[in-house]
Structures are given as structure tokens and as C-alpha cells.
Motif scaffolding. Structure first.
Motif, short mmCIF file in Angstrom:
data_model
loop_
_atom_site.label_atom_id
_atom_site.label_comp_id
_atom_site.label_asym_id
_atom_site.label_seq_id
_atom_site.Cartn_x
_atom_site.Cartn_y
_atom_site.Cartn_z
N ARG A 70 76.05 29.48 55.58
CA ARG A 70 74.96 30.28 56.15
C ARG A 70 75.35 31.76 56.17
NH1 ARG A 70 70.86 30.37 60.56
NH2 ARG A 70 70.35 28.25 60.08
N ARG A 71 76.57 32.04 56.57
CA ARG A 71 77.05 33.42 56.64
C ARG A 71 77.08 34.07 55.25
NH1 ARG A 71 82.88 34.55 58.51
NH2 ARG A 71 83.04 36.56 57.54
N ARG A 72 77.57 33.34 54.25
CA ARG A 72 77.59 33.84 52.88
C ARG A 72 76.16 34.14 52.40
NH1 ARG A 72 80.64 29.28 51.45
NH2 ARG A 72 82.75 29.68 52.12
N ASP A 78 71.54 40.30 52.67
CA ASP A 78 71.60 41.67 53.18
C ASP A 78 72.01 42.65 52.09
OD1 ASP A 78 70.83 40.71 55.64
OD2 ASP A 78 72.84 40.81 56.53
N ALA A 79 72.99 42.24 51.26
CA ALA A 79 73.43 43.11 50.16
C ALA A 79 72.30 43.34 49.16
CB ALA A 79 74.65 42.50 49.46
N ALA A 83 70.55 46.95 48.38
CA ALA A 83 70.47 47.45 47.01
C ALA A 83 69.02 47.75 46.64
CB ALA A 83 71.06 46.43 46.05
N TRP A 84 68.11 46.88 47.04
CA TRP A 84 66.69 47.09 46.76
C TRP A 84 66.19 48.36 47.44
CZ3 TRP A 84 62.80 46.20 43.73
CH2 TRP A 84 61.51 46.44 44.18
N GLN A 85 66.57 48.55 48.70
CA GLN A 85 66.12 49.73 49.43
C GLN A 85 66.71 51.00 48.85
OE1 GLN A 85 66.99 48.98 53.55
NE2 GLN A 85 65.30 47.53 53.77
#
Length: 174
Positions: A70-72, A78-79, A83-85
Motif C-alpha cells: 500500500r505504501r509503495r 504521489d510521484a 510529475a504531472w503537476q
């Protein structure tokens, strides 16, 4: 008793202990409950074969592995989102933020310098450059309007660009 039935029995007997462990790992009880639910669903799917010597340790290991997965997944999400933002600031509202006064003044000074450099070009080269680069006319349209060859338009544009680049380089060196 099947291994799955045995694990389910221990799961319900030690659910509170597993929840406290996962809450400590996850940092909040809601996420811990989600992982615990995933653990229960895995147990109910079955497929666990053979004798398990330490069923409680096995449950803790399963819970830990589910939490790591789940953490991965969240870290990757989030990464990807960051990157998209970074590539699409207009989608996040950052593009609407007004630049600071210093950036505005600097931009205006740079624009003024470029326009002065364009004005310093020989008249014919300046006109061709303005029509093509500032008005957006194609080289063919410029040639047709001025009744000259496309080759002549290309030579004037090349000359203008070389001149403007040289001025820009000399400005950066000073």
C-alpha cells in the motif's frame, strides 16, 4: 481444521493486536483498518496450503507485506501526481499566480531590448523578420507580399537571427 480456517480463527482472536500494530505502521487508524480489511479478504480467498507453525507471526507478516504494498502504491501515485503537476502547472492553478514585480519589470526590460534590437536591423531585414516572426506569416506569404524570392526571405531571416543572437550573447557576457 484447514490452514485458512485456523488463520481466520486467530485473526478474529487477535484482531485488536493486529489493528494496534498496523495503526503504529500506518500512522492512523483508518488506514490500518483498510489494511486489516485487505488481510481478511486475502484470508477468505483461501489458497493457503500446508501447516503453518506460527499462525500469528504469519498474520503479522501478511499484514506488514500488505502495508508495504500500500505504501509503495501511494508513493508511486504521489510521484506521478507531482510529475504531472510539474509538467502541467495550468492544471493546478499555479499558472494563474501573478509574477512578482521584479519579474514583470525584468520581462519588460528584456522585451524592450529585443524590440530595440529588431528596430536596429536594416529596414528590409527588419520588415521580413517582423512579418514572419511577429505577424506569423509563412516565408512564402512574405515573399509573395514583398514580391521577392523565398530564398531571399530565408537569407534575410538568417541574417536577422544571427544579428539578434550575437547581440543577446554580448549582453549576457556584459
Amino acid at each position: 481444521m484447514t490452514p485458512t480456517a485456523r488463520l481466520s480463527e486467530i485473526y478474529f482472536a487477535k484482531r485488536d493486536v493486529l489493528l494496534r500494530y498496523l495503526t503504529r505502521l500506518c500512522g492512523d487508524e483508518a488506514s490500518a483498518e483498510d489494511v486489516l480489511q485487505d488481510l481478511y479478504l486475502r484470508l477468505m480467498r483461501g489458497g493457503i496450503e500446508g501447516e503453518i507453525e506460527e499462525p500469528l507471526a504469519f498474520l503479522f507478516r501478511m499484514a506488514n507485506n500488505l502495508w508495504l504494498n500500500r505504501r509503495r502504491t501511494l508513493t508511486r501515485r504521489d510521484a506521478r501526481e507531482e510529475a504531472w503537476q510539474a509538467l502541467n502547472p495550468q492544471m493546478t492553478g499555479e499558472a494563474d499566480a501573478a509574477p512578482d514585480a521584479e519579474a514583470v519589470v525584468g520581462g519588460r526590460q528584456a522585451l524592450r531590448a529585443v524590440l530595440n534590437d529588431i528596430d536596429a536591423l536594416p529596414p528590409r531585414t527588419r520588415d521580413i523578420f517582423r512579418m514572419h516572426k511577429l505577424e506569423g506569416l509563412s516565408q512564402t506569404e512574405v515573399a509573395r507580399r514583398l514580391e521577392i524570392s523565398i530564398s531571399s526571405v530565408e537569407k534575410h531571416l538568417s541574417s536577422a537571427l544571427k544579428h539578434l543572437l550575437a547581440l543577446n550573447r554580448s549582453r549576457r557576457l556584459n
